[in-house]
Scaffold this active site. Structure first.
Site, PDB file in Angstrom:
ATOM      1  N   HIS A 121       0.857  -1.176   0.000  1.00 51.31           N
ATOM      2  CA  HIS A 121       0.000   0.000   0.000  1.00 51.31           C
ATOM      3  C   HIS A 121       0.899   1.234   0.000  1.00 51.31           C
ATOM      4  O   HIS A 121       2.013   1.205   0.511  1.00 51.31           O
ATOM      5  CB  HIS A 121      -0.871  -0.047   1.261  1.00 51.31           C
ATOM      6  N   ASP A 198       3.029  -4.162   8.313  1.00 55.61           N
ATOM      7  CA  ASP A 198       1.756  -3.475   8.095  1.00 55.61           C
ATOM      8  C   ASP A 198       0.644  -4.497   8.316  1.00 55.61           C
ATOM      9  O   ASP A 198       0.430  -5.381   7.485  1.00 55.61           O
ATOM     10  CB  ASP A 198       1.726  -2.905   6.673  1.00 55.61           C
ATOM     11  N   GLN A 201      -4.551  -5.316   7.140  1.00 59.02           N
ATOM     12  CA  GLN A 201      -5.473  -6.328   6.616  1.00 59.02           C
ATOM     13  C   GLN A 201      -5.397  -7.654   7.365  1.00 59.02           C
ATOM     14  O   GLN A 201      -6.143  -8.583   7.041  1.00 59.02           O
ATOM     15  CB  GLN A 201      -5.177  -6.571   5.130  1.00 59.02           C
ATOM     16  N   LYS A 224     -10.832  -0.792  10.295  1.00 60.43           N
ATOM     17  CA  LYS A 224     -10.944  -2.021   9.517  1.00 60.43           C
ATOM     18  C   LYS A 224     -11.319  -3.225  10.386  1.00 60.43           C
ATOM     19  O   LYS A 224     -11.530  -4.318   9.863  1.00 60.43           O
ATOM     20  CB  LYS A 224      -9.631  -2.298   8.776  1.00 60.43           C
ATOM     21  N   CYS A 362      -4.733   2.208  -3.773  1.00 64.53           N
ATOM     22  CA  CYS A 362      -3.511   2.798  -3.195  1.00 64.53           C
ATOM     23  C   CYS A 362      -2.302   1.894  -3.435  1.00 64.53           C
ATOM     24  O   CYS A 362      -1.421   1.781  -2.575  1.00 64.53           O
ATOM     25  CB  CYS A 362      -3.692   3.089  -1.707  1.00 64.53           C
TER      26      CYS A 362
END
Length: 408
Positions: A121, A198, A201, A224, A362
């Site tokens: 991303h 990261d 997700q 999220k 993104c």
């Protein structure tokens, strides 16, 4: 896991959009919020609101207890060693920028390497670009297989003794691949580098144990994972956080101030200057409670089953191309319909009450690697069902037939 009972807890799902029951398949962009989270934020503002770490009055104590209680919940949720390893941020983007600006710029220089992947991303690409430009370090990229996967062997070949930082997404928001972050962390550490993950997700969908992964830094966003917008967290090993300089300065992050100098509190407070997003933290704590009540293993199992079901349903549609690995993937399917722009696909689906994402997500460099300008993406969460995926497949078939006639 009772999906019907779970769906009942999400007020937004019980509506029609364009004359059809809402089918929300865009949770990778932002999840919906259960009543318990909405009520927690409402209750905070109605009964407990005051600034934190300042007043000695009752409301100030309640607000501080709620804020720090949320930090403790997040620490346990990630299996951090101590709550002081959790820094509240506006989300994943802010957290990654904090690590890049405060940690990486101080350790990187000419001849050093920063290793990331081409699936990142923009939030986990641009900060490292800026560090490389500012310090003279080299930005390197892991090789990717045709299905988007990064192997441990490729990681071994890419990370070297010159590598100072490795930063990679746990789960790709486009390809749905789950990267072997634990194994990559071990390789990074053997070469003297730190590991940044990261988790935007991954944290919403699966059990994450930062000590088991041995991540040095791990980031995620609350919105999220059923929490409010504008709140997220950075996990960092305490020794690293306390060695980093803050990048924002002001009230409450200080230890001592005179007219010409100042010193800082220990982490995490040195990184939380000013009035924080207190209500967001309260809502995030409620979201952690909600997810843990369901069980992260149950959520992981349900989302993967939906993803496999969707792969089977969509992969047989003529003219539809799916990007990333096969059935073994995280909870999203990214695709294109032949001769139909993704924005047109999303617009037609929206007319049927089905919400998906269309665009470059993104991830513009990854789009160019895939030789496309944009893709459509359907993403799944705890409140989605196989019936909704059936509706998606039927709507895509109708979209294909409509544009086929239009083109013909």
């Amino acid at each position: 896991m009772n999906i019907h009972a779970i769906r009942e807890q999400f007020p937004i799902l019980h509506q029609e959009v364009n004359g059809h029951p809402l089918v929300y398949l865009d949770s990778a962009a932002s999840s919906q919020k259960p009543r318990s989270v909405i009520d927690a934020v409402k209750r905070y503002y109605e009964l407990d609101h005051a600034n934190v770490h300042r007043g000695v009055h009752t409301l100030g104590s309640r607000a501080t207890d709620a804020y720090e209680g949320a930090r403790e919940k997040v620490a346990k949720f990630l299996n951090a060693f101590t709550p002081e390893e959790i820094v509240f941020t506006r989300g994943t983007t802010t957290a990654l920028n904090l690590v890049a600006s405060s940690y990486a710029r101080s350790v990187c220089g000419e001849g050093d390497e920063i290793v990331i992947s081409k699936m990142e991303h923009h939030a986990n690409l641009i900060p490292w670009q800026q560090v490389a430009k500012a310090t003279g370090a080299t930005l390197k990229f892991f090789p990717m297989g045709e299905d988007g996967r990064i192997t441990v062997e490729d990681a071994e070949r890419t990370i070297t003794s010159n590598t100072k930082v490795v930063s990679i997404t746990h789960v790709s928001n486009v390809l749905g691949v789950v990267n072997p972050v634990k194994e990559i962390a071990a390789i990074a550490h053997r070469n003297g580098a730190v590991m940044v993950v990261d988790g935007a997700q991954s944290v919403p969908h699966m059990r994450v144990d930062v000590q088991d992964i041995d991540a040095d830094f791990y980031t995620f966003s609350g919105h999220k994972m059923c929490g409010p917008t504008g709140i997220g967290a950075l996990y960092g090993k305490k020794s690293l956080l306390n060695g980093m300089e803050p990048i924002e300065f002001g009230g409450e992050m200080i230890d001592f101030v005179d007219l010409h100098d100042a010193t800082w509190k220990e982490a995490p407070y040195r990184f939380e200057g000013g009035t924080p997003m207190i209500a967001g933290a309260v809502g995030l704590g409620a979201a952690v409670d909600f997810l843990q009540d369901i069980g992260m293993d149950n959520i992981d199992r349900h989302v993967k089953q939906l993803s496999a079901y969707a792969y089977d349903k969509l992969s047989v549609l003529e003219g539809l191309r799916i990007y990333g690995p096969g059935r073994d993937r995280a909870g999203l399917i990214t695709f294109n319909l032949e001769d139909v722009h993704p924005h047109d696909v999303a617009t037609v689906l929206d007319s049927k009450g089905i919400a998906i994402r269309a665009g470059h997500h993104c991830c513009q460099p990854l789009m160019r690697l895939l030789n496309v300008s944009a893709t459509a993406r359907a993403s799944f969460y705890i409140y989605n069902t196989e019936d909704e995926i059936d509706l998606l497949a039927d709507a895509l078939l109708q979209t294909k037939e409509f544009f086929g006639h239009a083109i013909g």
